[in-house]
Design a protein around this motif. Structure first.
Motif, PDB file in Angstrom:
ATOM      1  N   PRO A 294      14.667 -15.605 -15.612  1.00 25.58           N
ATOM      2  CA  PRO A 294      13.665 -14.523 -15.374  1.00 25.58           C
ATOM      3  C   PRO A 294      14.389 -13.084 -15.009  1.00 25.58           C
ATOM      4  O   PRO A 294      15.374 -13.272 -14.316  1.00 25.58           O
ATOM      5  CB  PRO A 294      12.759 -15.057 -14.243  1.00 25.58           C
ATOM      6  CG  PRO A 294      13.599 -16.028 -13.359  1.00 25.58           C
ATOM      7  CD  PRO A 294      14.638 -16.426 -14.277  1.00 25.58           C
ATOM      8  N   ASN A 295      13.814 -12.225 -15.619  1.00 28.04           N
ATOM      9  CA  ASN A 295      14.298 -10.695 -14.982  1.00 28.04           C
ATOM     10  C   ASN A 295      13.103  -9.683 -14.891  1.00 28.04           C
ATOM     11  O   ASN A 295      11.990  -9.925 -15.489  1.00 28.04           O
ATOM     12  CB  ASN A 295      15.030 -10.117 -16.328  1.00 28.04           C
ATOM     13  CG  ASN A 295      16.345 -11.069 -16.684  1.00 28.04           C
ATOM     14  OD1 ASN A 295      17.271 -11.450 -15.903  1.00 28.04           O
ATOM     15  ND2 ASN A 295      16.340 -11.451 -17.800  1.00 28.04           N
ATOM     16  N   LEU A 296      13.171  -9.186 -13.864  1.00 32.69           N
ATOM     17  CA  LEU A 296      12.318  -8.132 -13.371  1.00 32.69           C
ATOM     18  C   LEU A 296      12.991  -6.593 -13.252  1.00 32.69           C
ATOM     19  O   LEU A 296      13.854  -6.331 -12.629  1.00 32.69           O
ATOM     20  CB  LEU A 296      11.735  -8.347 -12.072  1.00 32.69           C
ATOM     21  CG  LEU A 296      10.489  -7.594 -11.534  1.00 32.69           C
ATOM     22  CD1 LEU A 296       9.331  -7.629 -12.577  1.00 32.69           C
ATOM     23  CD2 LEU A 296       9.954  -8.322 -10.300  1.00 32.69           C
ATOM     24  N   GLU A 297      12.540  -5.623 -14.077  1.00 28.23           N
ATOM     25  CA  GLU A 297      13.010  -4.128 -13.906  1.00 28.23           C
ATOM     26  C   GLU A 297      12.021  -3.176 -13.500  1.00 28.23           C
ATOM     27  O   GLU A 297      10.693  -3.338 -14.248  1.00 28.23           O
ATOM     28  CB  GLU A 297      13.510  -3.922 -15.346  1.00 28.23           C
ATOM     29  CG  GLU A 297      14.157  -2.391 -15.599  1.00 28.23           C
ATOM     30  CD  GLU A 297      14.653  -2.184 -16.929  1.00 28.23           C
ATOM     31  OE1 GLU A 297      15.085  -1.015 -17.163  1.00 28.23           O
ATOM     32  OE2 GLU A 297      14.351  -3.049 -17.810  1.00 28.23           O
ATOM     33  N   ILE A 298      11.835  -2.832 -12.365  1.00 28.39           N
ATOM     34  CA  ILE A 298      10.873  -1.816 -11.882  1.00 28.39           C
ATOM     35  C   ILE A 298      11.508  -0.502 -11.547  1.00 28.39           C
ATOM     36  O   ILE A 298      12.414  -0.264 -11.054  1.00 28.39           O
ATOM     37  CB  ILE A 298      10.445  -2.444 -10.483  1.00 28.39           C
ATOM     38  CG1 ILE A 298      10.193  -3.884 -10.448  1.00 28.39           C
ATOM     39  CG2 ILE A 298       9.378  -1.782  -9.965  1.00 28.39           C
ATOM     40  CD1 ILE A 298       9.911  -4.630  -9.172  1.00 28.39           C
ATOM     41  N   GLU A 299      10.603   0.463 -12.315  1.00 31.05           N
ATOM     42  CA  GLU A 299      10.801   1.963 -12.007  1.00 31.05           C
ATOM     43  C   GLU A 299       9.977   2.742 -11.237  1.00 31.05           C
ATOM     44  O   GLU A 299      10.303   4.117 -11.079  1.00 31.05           O
ATOM     45  CB  GLU A 299      11.165   2.384 -13.455  1.00 31.05           C
ATOM     46  CG  GLU A 299      11.940   1.887 -14.671  1.00 31.05           C
ATOM     47  CD  GLU A 299      12.019   2.334 -16.057  1.00 31.05           C
ATOM     48  OE1 GLU A 299      10.936   3.081 -16.220  1.00 31.05           O
ATOM     49  OE2 GLU A 299      12.870   2.271 -16.789  1.00 31.05           O
ATOM     50  N   THR A 300       9.281   2.144 -10.723  1.00 32.67           N
ATOM     51  CA  THR A 300       8.294   2.818  -9.561  1.00 32.67           C
ATOM     52  C   THR A 300       7.970   1.851  -8.496  1.00 32.67           C
ATOM     53  O   THR A 300       7.768   0.724  -8.846  1.00 32.67           O
ATOM     54  CB  THR A 300       6.895   3.197 -10.453  1.00 32.67           C
ATOM     55  OG1 THR A 300       5.979   3.650  -9.381  1.00 32.67           O
ATOM     56  CG2 THR A 300       6.109   1.886 -10.994  1.00 32.67           C
ATOM     57  N   GLY A 301       7.918   2.559  -7.261  1.00 35.83           N
ATOM     58  CA  GLY A 301       7.582   1.495  -6.198  1.00 35.83           C
ATOM     59  C   GLY A 301       6.208   1.457  -5.690  1.00 35.83           C
ATOM     60  O   GLY A 301       5.683   0.781  -5.073  1.00 35.83           O
ATOM     61  N   ASP A 302       5.318   2.152  -6.654  1.00 39.03           N
ATOM     62  CA  ASP A 302       3.965   2.414  -6.088  1.00 39.03           C
ATOM     63  C   ASP A 302       3.324   1.243  -7.189  1.00 39.03           C
ATOM     64  O   ASP A 302       2.530   1.608  -8.048  1.00 39.03           O
ATOM     65  CB  ASP A 302       3.329   3.701  -6.570  1.00 39.03           C
ATOM     66  CG  ASP A 302       1.815   3.754  -6.117  1.00 39.03           C
ATOM     67  OD1 ASP A 302       1.429   2.920  -5.598  1.00 39.03           O
ATOM     68  OD2 ASP A 302       1.130   4.726  -6.485  1.00 39.03           O
ATOM     69  N   ILE A 303       3.161  -0.055  -6.629  1.00 41.04           N
ATOM     70  CA  ILE A 303       2.996  -1.114  -7.582  1.00 41.04           C
ATOM     71  C   ILE A 303       2.108  -2.114  -6.497  1.00 41.04           C
ATOM     72  O   ILE A 303       2.285  -2.055  -5.215  1.00 41.04           O
ATOM     73  CB  ILE A 303       3.862  -1.862  -8.200  1.00 41.04           C
ATOM     74  CG1 ILE A 303       4.762  -2.630  -7.186  1.00 41.04           C
ATOM     75  CG2 ILE A 303       4.588  -1.072  -9.342  1.00 41.04           C
ATOM     76  CD1 ILE A 303       5.854  -3.606  -7.841  1.00 41.04           C
TER      77      ILE A 303
END
Length: 371
Positions: A294-303
């Motif tokens: 599994p891989n997770l790429e996050i470009e915003t902290g407002d989730i």
């Protein structure tokens, strides 16, 4: 020196197979795949003419052949590997499945006469705004098939797409599924892979507009020397989007191999995203192998939330003990545990008759034992 692509979102896209290097098996997206068995599909000449199929009749659903130049073709996504591009370039026509009814409609499209010719196919499934429907792609018989399936879900639509692989034992099947989900629309996409020598179905979804959602399900059972692979990708590209990914599989017999790679991208515009992916594998005998990444790429902290999980293991001894303590034999207890493990996904398919048939197929696999 060329730096290899490290994240799914950075992969190059093209409909021209010449834009991709020759596949050797060392590439990031091919390193788990038995490419030696697939070279004719990946880079060889393919028959891209119309394929034979049968379909049930459903109100509000129509099927037609459209040219590859139709503006809808390529709207959901573009090839990210050489095999997908090879099929795209070879297909001469596209099968369009159009869903317009606002009442729930259901259609099954069966392919069971493809033969052993190396073939390319292209399908577009289009759900009009506010429509509701279920499309089952039922695959049986012989196949040497590489294909692209595009899924377009209009605003406020609710679509359920299920791809079932029950090919003959020596079949080869490579598929790329591309989905685009519109405003406040929902897609459930399921992959059921049971038989075939090599099955590689890679579904990707773009949650393109506010409030879009996807539920991606997978269930698979690999026997001896069978390879089942799925590389799943969810691209959250809009605010308040939601995704759930649940894939579960079982393996039995020497050389049984499964691969699951789950990539999730939460883009910088995707505020309020709610995402979770998981893969579980149950190894029933020695000599099996399950890769789960599994891989997770996050470009915003407002989730709202994001997470992933992966587990591969053998039987739960406590479950077996509980069942045996109630007079159930060890062999039957093992079958019950596996059925319960996989049926958690099967029961979510949304087509009761299909779920019942898949359960029967899984039961037959378990009762047959190691082949």
């Amino acid at each position: 020196m060329t730096v290899p692509v490290q994240v799914r979102s950075a992969r190059p896209k093209s409909t021209n197979p010449a834009d991709f290097e020759a596949v050797t098996g060392r590439e990031l997206d091919w390193k788990f795949t038995p490419v030696a068995k697939l070279q004719e599909l990946i880079a060889g000449e393919l028959d891209g003419s119309r394929f034979d199929y049968t379909a049930t009749v459903a109100a509000g659903v129509s099927l037609s052949w459209i040219p590859v130049t139709d503006p809808r073709v390529g709207t959901a996504g573009l090839p990210e590997d050489k095999a997908s591009a090879n099929a795209w370039a070879a297909a001469t026509e596209v099968l369009l499945v159009s869903i317009t009814s606002e009442d729930v409609s259901e259609i099954t499209i069966t392919r069971d006469a493809l033969g052993t010719t190396h073939r390319a196919a292209h399908i577009v499934i289009e759900a009009a705004p506010f429509s509701k429907g279920t499309v089952v792609l039922q695959n049986n018989g012989d196949a040497r098939l590489v294909e692209n399936v595009e899924i377009l879900v209009g605003a406020e639509a609710d679509l359920n797409v299920i791809s079932v692989q029950e090919w003959n034992d020596d079949a080869l099947h490579l598929a790329s599924h591309f989905s685009r989900v519109g405003r406040n629309a929902s897609l459930q996409h399921s992959v059921v892979s049971l038989t075939g020598e090599v099955i590689r179905v890679n579904p990707s979804t773009v949650l393109a507009e506010d409030g879009s959602s996807v539920n991606m399900l997978g269930v698979y059972f690999a026997d001896a020397h069978q390879h089942i692979e799925q590389q799943v990708y969810v691209n959250h590209d809009a605010p308040q989007s939601k995704s759930r990914v649940t894939y579960k599989g079982a393996l039995q017999g020497k050389g049984a191999r499964t691969v699951w790679i789950g990539d999730v991208l939460i883009g910088n515009k995707a505020t309020g995203t709610d995402s979770y992916e998981q893969n579980r594998n149950l190894m029933l005998t020695e000599g099996t192998r399950a890769d789960s990444i599994p891989n997770l790429e996050i470009e915003t902290g407002d989730i709202a939330g994001a997470g992933h999980a992966s587990a591969t293991g053998r039987f739960d001894d406590e479950q077996l003990f509980y069942l045996q303590a109630r007079g159930i034999s060890e062999e039957e207890a093992r079958r019950l545990v596996v059925r319960g493990f996989l049926n958690e996904v099967v029961q979510q398919l949304g087509v009761p008759a299909l779920a019942e048939r898949i359960e029967a197929s899984l039961n037959a696999e378990l009762e047959a034992g190691v082949k």
